[in-house]
Design a protein around this motif. Sequence first.
Motif, PDB file in Angstrom:
ATOM      1  N   ALA A 177      -1.616  17.698   6.524  1.00  0.00           N
ATOM      2  CA  ALA A 177      -2.129  17.440   5.176  1.00  0.00           C
ATOM      3  C   ALA A 177      -1.093  17.800   4.123  1.00  0.00           C
ATOM      4  N   LEU A 178      -0.411  18.921   4.325  1.00  0.00           N
ATOM      5  CA  LEU A 178       0.605  19.331   3.365  1.00  0.00           C
ATOM      6  C   LEU A 178       1.775  18.353   3.329  1.00  0.00           C
ATOM      7  N   GLU A 179       1.996  17.646   4.426  1.00  0.00           N
ATOM      8  CA  GLU A 179       3.058  16.638   4.470  1.00  0.00           C
ATOM      9  C   GLU A 179       2.576  15.290   3.945  1.00  0.00           C
ATOM     10  N   GLY A 180       1.318  15.225   3.538  1.00  0.00           N
ATOM     11  CA  GLY A 180       0.784  13.975   3.026  1.00  0.00           C
ATOM     12  C   GLY A 180       0.308  13.017   4.097  1.00  0.00           C
ATOM     13  N   LYS A 181       0.246  13.468   5.351  1.00  0.00           N
ATOM     14  CA  LYS A 181      -0.175  12.598   6.457  1.00  0.00           C
ATOM     15  C   LYS A 181      -1.688  12.731   6.643  1.00  0.00           C
ATOM     16  N   LEU A 182      -2.423  12.193   5.672  1.00  0.00           N
ATOM     17  CA  LEU A 182      -3.864  12.426   5.639  1.00  0.00           C
ATOM     18  C   LEU A 182      -4.592  11.762   6.798  1.00  0.00           C
ATOM     19  N   ALA A 183      -4.144  10.574   7.200  1.00  0.00           N
ATOM     20  CA  ALA A 183      -4.819   9.884   8.305  1.00  0.00           C
ATOM     21  C   ALA A 183      -4.683  10.682   9.601  1.00  0.00           C
ATOM     22  N   GLU A 184      -3.476  11.196   9.854  1.00  0.00           N
ATOM     23  CA  GLU A 184      -3.273  12.007  11.055  1.00  0.00           C
ATOM     24  C   GLU A 184      -4.058  13.312  10.964  1.00  0.00           C
ATOM     25  N   ALA A 185      -4.069  13.906   9.772  1.00  0.00           N
ATOM     26  CA  ALA A 185      -4.820  15.147   9.584  1.00  0.00           C
ATOM     27  C   ALA A 185      -6.303  14.921   9.843  1.00  0.00           C
ATOM     28  N   LYS A 186      -6.828  13.810   9.358  1.00  0.00           N
ATOM     29  CA  LYS A 186      -8.246  13.495   9.545  1.00  0.00           C
ATOM     30  C   LYS A 186      -8.578  13.377  11.034  1.00  0.00           C
ATOM     31  N   ALA A 187      -7.698  12.731  11.796  1.00  0.00           N
ATOM     32  CA  ALA A 187      -7.944  12.556  13.227  1.00  0.00           C
ATOM     33  C   ALA A 187      -7.979  13.902  13.950  1.00  0.00           C
TER      34      ALA A 187
END
Length: 361
Positions: free
Chosen positions: A79-89
């Motif tokens: 999330a801190l890297e802006g990878k919201l889709a991966e974070a959500k998974a």
Amino acid sequence: MNAIEFLDKAIELNRLGEFINALNPQTSGALETANEYLVCLDYLYKKGDEESLDKLHEITRSNSPLYVLNLTYRPAKLALEGKLAEAKAVFEELERAYQTHENALTYDLQVYVKKFLRQGRMIDLAFKAQDHQAFEFEITTSKFSDHDYFVLASCNDIYFKRFGEGFLSSLGGETPCHIHLLNPESDFEDRVEQLSKTYPNLRITTEVVEHNATIYACRRFQLAGALMDHYGLPVWISDIDVVLSDQVKNADMSKSDLALFKVTKTINPLEIMHLSLSYVNQTERAKRFMDILGRYLTAFLASSPAYDESWGIDQLGYLTAETLSGAGVSDLHELCQAELADFQQNQSSSFEEKYDLRMEG
């Protein structure tokens, strides 16, 4: 030998399994062990040792408490890297793992993991934020003239009674200031009339809402974009329980879309954006940022979440808006070579007092 030294030795000898077996978070020191493990994960992340991180992730599948902890760490970093889709998974995987292994966790670890599950629900909302209706509020206050910025704060009237005049006094009589007052009491008009004699550039809007401390804190961010358009000025958005210094007047913010003091010693998305003071410029990227932030907060607050389920949503909202808008959020530490204390000081050092005032009405 501390945990990181033990970890380095285990990596050197290719014996990460023994490192995991030595950590037993089901003992009375579970939270301490969990923190040691998270420190080790952070250490590997900063080293860029993705291979060891992946190995630990696989090895911990057989150790349910550590596996669940591993899943709390990974989406926070994503999330801190802006990878919201991966974070959500990964958050979805965390939720499944927690449901499976909840009974294997001590009570302290259950509380710890639930904090991250709350972040997951907030991040899930980020994907809907851009499509959600924007917050709407009619603004009819008179414009400011010949100024470079204005200051914005929001709070309930009880909080304003305690901290408002100290805040305004620190700005001085000429600094343009807009305060959005939630749930004003019956005598507020008389008080505002008196304040306006000393602070001619004070503008106040009011709103009656359900009692919710998170709404009191977040409304400034929901209104900021519309107020910037109304006044045609950049804005410093501030807590009201502080006094501001001349650093606010003197800082050169011309090259920044947005700026705030970032907390770099954390992996928690709810903590990295410190929002007691932030700056928003009149750039198109900054305006898009505030539009997304406003929609995100409006979507989240529409469900009337309880205080303990919603406090910190503005910080995660900033992270979401930065990711989706493309605007750069500068760190005021670096931009101004200053600390937060150089810009503002708390009027009260008592967390209990401020908490009670927020919750009172």
